[in-house]
Design a protein around this motif. Sequence first.
Motif, PDB file in Angstrom:
ATOM      1  N   GLU A 168     142.441 104.095 129.684  1.00 56.84           N
ATOM      2  CA  GLU A 168     143.048 103.085 130.542  1.00 56.84           C
ATOM      3  C   GLU A 168     142.007 102.607 131.547  1.00 56.84           C
ATOM      4  O   GLU A 168     141.344 103.417 132.196  1.00 56.84           O
ATOM      5  N   ILE A 169     141.839 101.282 131.646  1.00 59.43           N
ATOM      6  CA  ILE A 169     140.923 100.706 132.630  1.00 59.43           C
ATOM      7  C   ILE A 169     141.587  99.512 133.307  1.00 59.43           C
ATOM      8  O   ILE A 169     142.623  99.021 132.850  1.00 59.43           O
TER       9      ILE A 169
ATOM     10  N   PRO B 264     137.377  96.295 125.023  1.00 58.68           N
ATOM     11  CA  PRO B 264     137.462  97.084 126.254  1.00 58.68           C
ATOM     12  C   PRO B 264     137.275  98.574 125.983  1.00 58.68           C
ATOM     13  O   PRO B 264     137.878  99.118 125.059  1.00 58.68           O
ATOM     14  N   ARG B 265     136.445  99.207 126.798  1.00 62.79           N
ATOM     15  CA  ARG B 265     136.196 100.649 126.687  1.00 62.79           C
ATOM     16  C   ARG B 265     136.201 101.265 128.079  1.00 62.79           C
ATOM     17  O   ARG B 265     135.915 100.600 129.069  1.00 62.79           O
ATOM     18  N   VAL B 266     136.493 102.568 128.118  1.00 68.00           N
ATOM     19  CA  VAL B 266     136.615 103.245 129.415  1.00 68.00           C
ATOM     20  C   VAL B 266     135.292 103.248 130.166  1.00 68.00           C
ATOM     21  O   VAL B 266     135.271 103.323 131.389  1.00 68.00           O
TER      22      VAL B 266
ATOM     23  N   VAL C 137     142.560 108.061 137.782  1.00 64.33           N
ATOM     24  CA  VAL C 137     142.285 107.999 136.348  1.00 64.33           C
ATOM     25  C   VAL C 137     140.775 108.092 136.153  1.00 64.33           C
ATOM     26  O   VAL C 137     140.024 107.253 136.659  1.00 64.33           O
ATOM     27  N   ILE C 138     140.328 109.137 135.467  1.00 64.17           N
ATOM     28  CA  ILE C 138     138.901 109.367 135.234  1.00 64.17           C
ATOM     29  C   ILE C 138     138.606 109.201 133.758  1.00 64.17           C
ATOM     30  O   ILE C 138     139.209 109.849 132.914  1.00 64.17           O
ATOM     31  N   LYS C 139     137.694 108.282 133.455  1.00 62.09           N
ATOM     32  CA  LYS C 139     137.307 107.987 132.068  1.00 62.09           C
ATOM     33  C   LYS C 139     138.545 107.762 131.200  1.00 62.09           C
ATOM     34  O   LYS C 139     138.659 108.264 130.093  1.00 62.09           O
ATOM     35  N   GLY C 140     139.484 107.012 131.772  1.00 58.92           N
ATOM     36  CA  GLY C 140     140.629 106.561 130.996  1.00 58.92           C
ATOM     37  C   GLY C 140     141.844 107.446 130.996  1.00 58.92           C
ATOM     38  O   GLY C 140     142.897 107.055 130.490  1.00 58.92           O
ATOM     39  N   GLN C 141     141.740 108.655 131.571  1.00 62.84           N
ATOM     40  CA  GLN C 141     142.854 109.599 131.520  1.00 62.84           C
ATOM     41  C   GLN C 141     143.267 110.036 132.925  1.00 62.84           C
ATOM     42  O   GLN C 141     142.422 110.193 133.806  1.00 62.84           O
TER      43      GLN C 141
END
Length: 497
Positions: A37-38, A53-55, A73-77
């Motif tokens: 998630e970003i 889109p990428r984290v 949220v860190i690196k998408g999580q």
Amino acid sequence: MVVAGLCRLLARNRIRVAPFKAQNMSNNSVVTVDGGEIGRAQAIQARAAGLAPRVRFNPILLKPGSDRTSQLVIKGQVADSVTAADYVKHRDRLAAIVSDELSCLRKEFDAVICEGAGSPAEINLRATDLANMGLARAANLPVILVGDIDRGGLLAHLFGTVAVLEPEDQALIAGFVVNKFRGDPALLEPGLRQLLEMTGRPTYGVLPYADELWLDAEDSLSVVAHRVVGTPAPPCGDEWLKVAAIRLPRISNSTDVEALACEPGVLVRWIADPADAADADLIVLPGSKATVADLAWLHDRGLVAAIVGHARAGKPVLGICGGMQMLCRRITDTVESGSGEVAGLGLLDADIVFSRVKTLRNWHRPLSGYEIHHGQLTRSSEAAWFDVDAEPQGVRSGAVFGTHWHGLLDNDDFRRAWLTGVAEAAGRTGFTVADDTDVVARRDGQLDRIADLLAAHLDVDAVLGLLDGPPPRRPHLVSRLRPAQRAQTSHCQADPL
């Protein structure tokens, strides 16, 4: 917007470019191709660069759930829920993550355009800064200050921003860009010349205000600032379709309604008062980062009666993600608010239970969309609104619709068919849906429009020159006031001078 335009401008010239925002604070987010998630802004900037889109483009995301806490949220999580004081404890670990991600991007791409976060002059937060001068200093990056002149006081703002920074930070400020200028640029030129003399820093361009730019608002500030979404085109038929979107305090993914605003004859307004819903044909309850709290806000504002009355009159209501959860009969939340069981609006005979595990999912066929939510639909006696892979992905009761999907209305054929039914239920027999509205193409057109504005009004060669070699070392500013003058001004706070 400027970063998105630069990404598109460079990509059109076959330069391999990537966006980067070390830390974003936004409830407008998307699910990436790698399952994280970003911030939605970085997803749009990636699209501008021709990338999925990428984290890695937004490694740290803060999603405010209240005035004092945010989901980290860190690196998408999801990693934690933090207060501003708690966040200090994470700083060193997060700084290392940011540094690693940026370093990898710089090795893979010809250019990386880093977006800051708010103002670099928030000197009270400098010690924990990851996205502004903290990032620039750590990675030795040239910095351009982009100032919104539409808010007024820009020349003082630019000078003052540089002046309050530490000397080492000041040295990295390469120059300025003026954004959202209305009128004759010649009238501004003397001020920019004086700004150069005072700071030793050039202004790379003056970007004009463009009413037609509506691209993916990053956060609720844009929702507050613009009551009408987009610039509505005249209807194809004899009547307009009026949409009232509820401006929730903790609104998330407000961009869902932009697809509706792309349709000719559809007027979308953000509202926060029951009286503004009186003439609406469709009421939309968008997503929320704080479902239970925003539901209480609906009661406090008197909007519940307006929504329920609208639905009981047979007029359409749409709930998206948190908005759908509010339409249900019961909400059990021990995760987000800790409130336990709470009564919803009861317009959908369904129940929601919050899970500690957040659902993050992309959908591609036959419809595209994405899910980001803790609340789970655990019971429903309602009919399915639409199915994907033989599974119901939305529910409906008469003209009341609900789904956890974001981006559903970006599907052109689906949106047209649904809007035709909405107009019929609302009694707008003179409303006709256009058969050629392409939301994805409209968004890409917005990116090209921004790039064109930069190409026409920005010294692109000077800006791209900053990519070559180390940042130019600009002079250090000191206060232009002598000590005696500073003493005098400290006593003039209430003086109308």
